[in-house]
Write an enzyme that holds these catalytic residues in place. Structure first.
Site, PDB file in Angstrom:
ATOM      1  N   SER A 138       0.838  -1.193   0.000  1.00  0.00           N
ATOM      2  CA  SER A 138       0.000   0.000   0.000  1.00  0.00           C
ATOM      3  C   SER A 138       0.875   1.246   0.000  1.00  0.00           C
ATOM      4  CB  SER A 138      -0.897   0.021   1.244  1.00  0.00           C
ATOM      5  OG  SER A 138      -1.591   1.248   1.367  1.00  0.00           O
ATOM      6  N   TYR A 148      -1.752  -0.990  10.356  1.00  0.00           N
ATOM      7  CA  TYR A 148      -1.891  -1.331   8.940  1.00  0.00           C
ATOM      8  C   TYR A 148      -0.704  -0.775   8.162  1.00  0.00           C
ATOM      9  CZ  TYR A 148      -3.733  -1.550   4.187  1.00  0.00           C
ATOM     10  OH  TYR A 148      -3.895  -1.812   2.840  1.00  0.00           O
TER      11      TYR A 148
END
Length: 258
Positions: A138, A148
């Protein structure tokens, strides 16, 4: 005809991968937790493209189920030419407000699963002298937005290191680092994304096409979309303290419930 294995294949970016790979004539091994959704995807791909699909039901956060995926990737009799480690999800709450068992489950999917499947794939592919590994990371891996972001930072760095190890073997490793993408990812995490302008959103089908083009070029990191290429370039030269403050503001906005 090549065979590709995709985790998290029943929805989101994983589903976009299997659709594009089916269009390109690949046989597929579809991995996810929900058998019915996987079978529906497999049936649709067979009807549309005549794709040969193998359904492998597994929760990659569970070590014994993860090993079944790794064993399939390593199978010499049924070689896998492309592995896409895509399974994952987001957490809406702050680290200090999230039950630790949820954090551990999240970490196992985003790190251990990638580690185990990547090694199995790399060893089998290196032996054959060909193959490609895509680990879906990401843009968050370049900033500081909770666990995350931390897990994706590990994924990006790990994949770049693996790409170095595989140089000259005929096998490549690519970290796909998308930004905000129009899938159900944020809805599942109950994140409020209404403040984002349209220009910030990526199309899942297009980013998969761009990623596969980068894989063909042997690139270790694939950042789809001009906006995010520019953003990553700026983040890498900006003062870390500034990046951290901006990251904190973005994370706070995402965690606001709908």
């Amino acid at each position: 005809m090549a065979t590709a294995l995709v985790t998290g294949a029943s929805a989101g970016i994983g589903l976009a991968f299997v659709r594009e790979l089916a269009c390109r004539g690949h046989d597929l091994v579809l991995v996810a937790r929900n058998h019915d959704r996987l079978q529906e995807v497999a049936d649709d791909l067979r009807d549309l493209h005549g794709t040969r699909c193998e359904v492998l039901v597994a929760d990659v956060a569970e070590r014994d189920q993860l090993q079944r995926v790794a064993d399939r990737v390593a199978d010499r009799e049924r070689p896998v030419d492309l592995v896409v480690n895509n399974a994952g999800y987001g957490l809406r709450t702050d680290f200090l407000r999230t039950p630790i068992d949820q954090e551990e489950h999240h970490l196992m999917i985003h790190t251990r699963a990638v580690l185990v499947v990547s090694q199995a794939a790399a060893l089998a592919m290196r032996e054959r002298g060909r193959g490609a590994i895509v680990n879906v990371s990401s843009v968050a891996s370049f900033v500081q937005m909770g666990t995350y972001s931390a897990a994706k930072a590990w994924c990006t760095t790990f994949t770049e290191g693996l790409a170095n190890e595989l140089q000259g073997t005929g096998v490549t490793a690519t970290a796909l680092c998308p930004g905000f993408t129009r899938t159900e990812f944020h809805q599942r995490a109950a994140m409020n994304m209404s403040h984002l302008p349209d220009v910030a959103w990526l199309d899942a089908d297009r980013l998969v096409q761009d990623c596969l083009d980068d894989v063909a070029r042997g690139r270790a990191v694939s950042v789809p979309g001009g906006v995010y290429k520019t953003l990553v370039g700026l983040v890498q030269v900006a003062p870390r303290g500034l990046v951290r403050r901006v990251s904190g503001g973005l994370a706070s906005g995402r965690r606001t419930a709908r």
